[in-house]
Design a protein around this motif. Structure first.
Motif, PDB file in Angstrom:
ATOM      1  N   PHE A 202       0.829  -1.206   0.000  1.00 10.04           N
ATOM      2  CA  PHE A 202       0.000   0.000   0.000  1.00 10.04           C
ATOM      3  C   PHE A 202       0.867   1.260   0.000  1.00 10.04           C
ATOM      4  N   PHE A 203       1.882   1.303   0.861  1.00  2.00           N
ATOM      5  CA  PHE A 203       2.777   2.461   0.906  1.00  2.00           C
ATOM      6  C   PHE A 203       3.582   2.596  -0.386  1.00  2.00           C
ATOM      7  N   GLY A 205       2.616   1.698  -3.330  1.00  2.00           N
ATOM      8  CA  GLY A 205       1.713   2.231  -4.340  1.00  2.00           C
ATOM      9  C   GLY A 205       1.516   3.726  -4.202  1.00  2.00           C
ATOM     10  N   MET A 206       1.376   4.201  -2.964  1.00  2.21           N
ATOM     11  CA  MET A 206       1.220   5.644  -2.757  1.00  2.21           C
ATOM     12  C   MET A 206       2.478   6.406  -3.149  1.00  2.21           C
ATOM     13  N   ALA A 207       3.635   5.770  -3.003  1.00  4.34           N
ATOM     14  CA  ALA A 207       4.889   6.452  -3.338  1.00  4.34           C
ATOM     15  C   ALA A 207       5.140   6.503  -4.839  1.00  4.34           C
ATOM     16  N   SER A 209       2.551   6.344  -7.352  1.00  2.72           N
ATOM     17  CA  SER A 209       1.474   6.892  -8.176  1.00  2.72           C
ATOM     18  C   SER A 209       0.502   7.667  -7.306  1.00  2.72           C
ATOM     19  N   LYS A 210      -0.139   8.648  -7.923  1.00  6.28           N
ATOM     20  CA  LYS A 210      -1.145   9.430  -7.212  1.00  6.28           C
ATOM     21  C   LYS A 210      -2.515   8.761  -7.227  1.00  6.28           C
ATOM     22  N   MET A 212      -4.554   5.101  -6.882  1.00  3.63           N
ATOM     23  CA  MET A 212      -4.504   3.705  -6.471  1.00  3.63           C
ATOM     24  C   MET A 212      -5.882   3.087  -6.621  1.00  3.63           C
ATOM     25  N   ALA A 226      -8.399   3.006   2.752  1.00  4.02           N
ATOM     26  CA  ALA A 226      -8.283   4.248   1.992  1.00  4.02           C
ATOM     27  C   ALA A 226      -8.526   5.454   2.886  1.00  4.02           C
TER      28      ALA A 226
END
Length: 226
Positions: A202-203, A205-207, A209-210, A212, A226
């Motif tokens: 999860f982290f 993915g956030m790092a 791309s804006k 998810m 979320a």
């Protein structure tokens, strides 16, 4: 009626006799041209070889060998010609089949091209109608009041403002500490239990791309995560 029966029986006998003579002559011809000829050649050789001298015997043997080899070559040549003819006929038939298949494929391709062109026309028409509908909706919605006034005010307040945020040393966390804290917080406060692997993904993915997209069956905690 009796005369007809006699005539029919005689005719039937003649037909059977002719068929028998045909096959008899056919096999007789094959025998005469193969075994019969060889026997006659041998008998002729016996007649003349009685008075052969040594030199004539040598010449006779050489002649027989040459004739046998020549006959074998002629036989092999005939077999090869027959085989080539058979292959040629087969190749021509294969060509006809291939040409037929090519023509069918061309016909199918033309049909597909026509269908594709028709679909493109329909797609263009749909795009035009969608664009027109969107334009009408935008023109209608321009006069409608924004539903998210508070969020809009926050965006407007910080739109051109540069935030100078400085983190203290005690606020800085490693990735491992961040994962542990997130896992502990979600388990203790939200009653949601995630594995460390899921949290790391999860982290990550956030790092990267804006946007998810969380997928999974209902009740697995997508909304809470979320």
């Amino acid at each position: 009626m009796e005369q007809f029966a006699l005539w029919f029986i005689e005719l039937f006998k003649e037909i059977l006799k002719n068929i028998w003579n045909f096959f008899k002559d056919f096999f007789t011809l094959i025998y005469e041209r193969t075994i019969g000829d060889i026997i006659r050649y041998y008998e002729t050789f016996l007649v003349y070889s009685k008075s052969f001298s040594t030199l004539e015997w040598i010449l006779a043997i050489i002649s027989i060998v040459v004739l046998v080899v020549l006959s074998a070559l002629i036989f092999v040549l005939i077999i090869q010609l027959i085989a080539r003819y058979v292959r040629f006929v087969k190749t021509e038939k294969d060509k006809e089949v291939l040409l037929q298949e090519v023509s069918e494929l061309n016909y199918e391709m033309l049909k597909l091209i026509d269908e594709k062109n028709a679909m493109l026309v329909l797609s263009d028409q749909a795009k035009d109608s969608s664009t027109a509908s969107t334009t009408r909706k935008q023109s209608k919605g321009s006069n409608v009041q924004n539903r998210f006034t508070l969020l809009t005010s926050v965006d407007e307040a910080y739109q051109y403002k540069i935030l100078d945020i400085k983190m203290r040393d005690e606020d800085k966390l490693s990735l491992e500490d961040l994962v542990d804290r997130f896992q502990s917080f979600s388990a203790s406060q939200l009653k949601l239990y995630y594995s460390k692997k899921i949290i790391r993904i999860f982290f990550a993915g956030m790092a990267t791309s804006k946007i998810m997209v969380l997928e999974g069956i209902s009740g697995t905690g997508k909304t809470s995560l979320a």
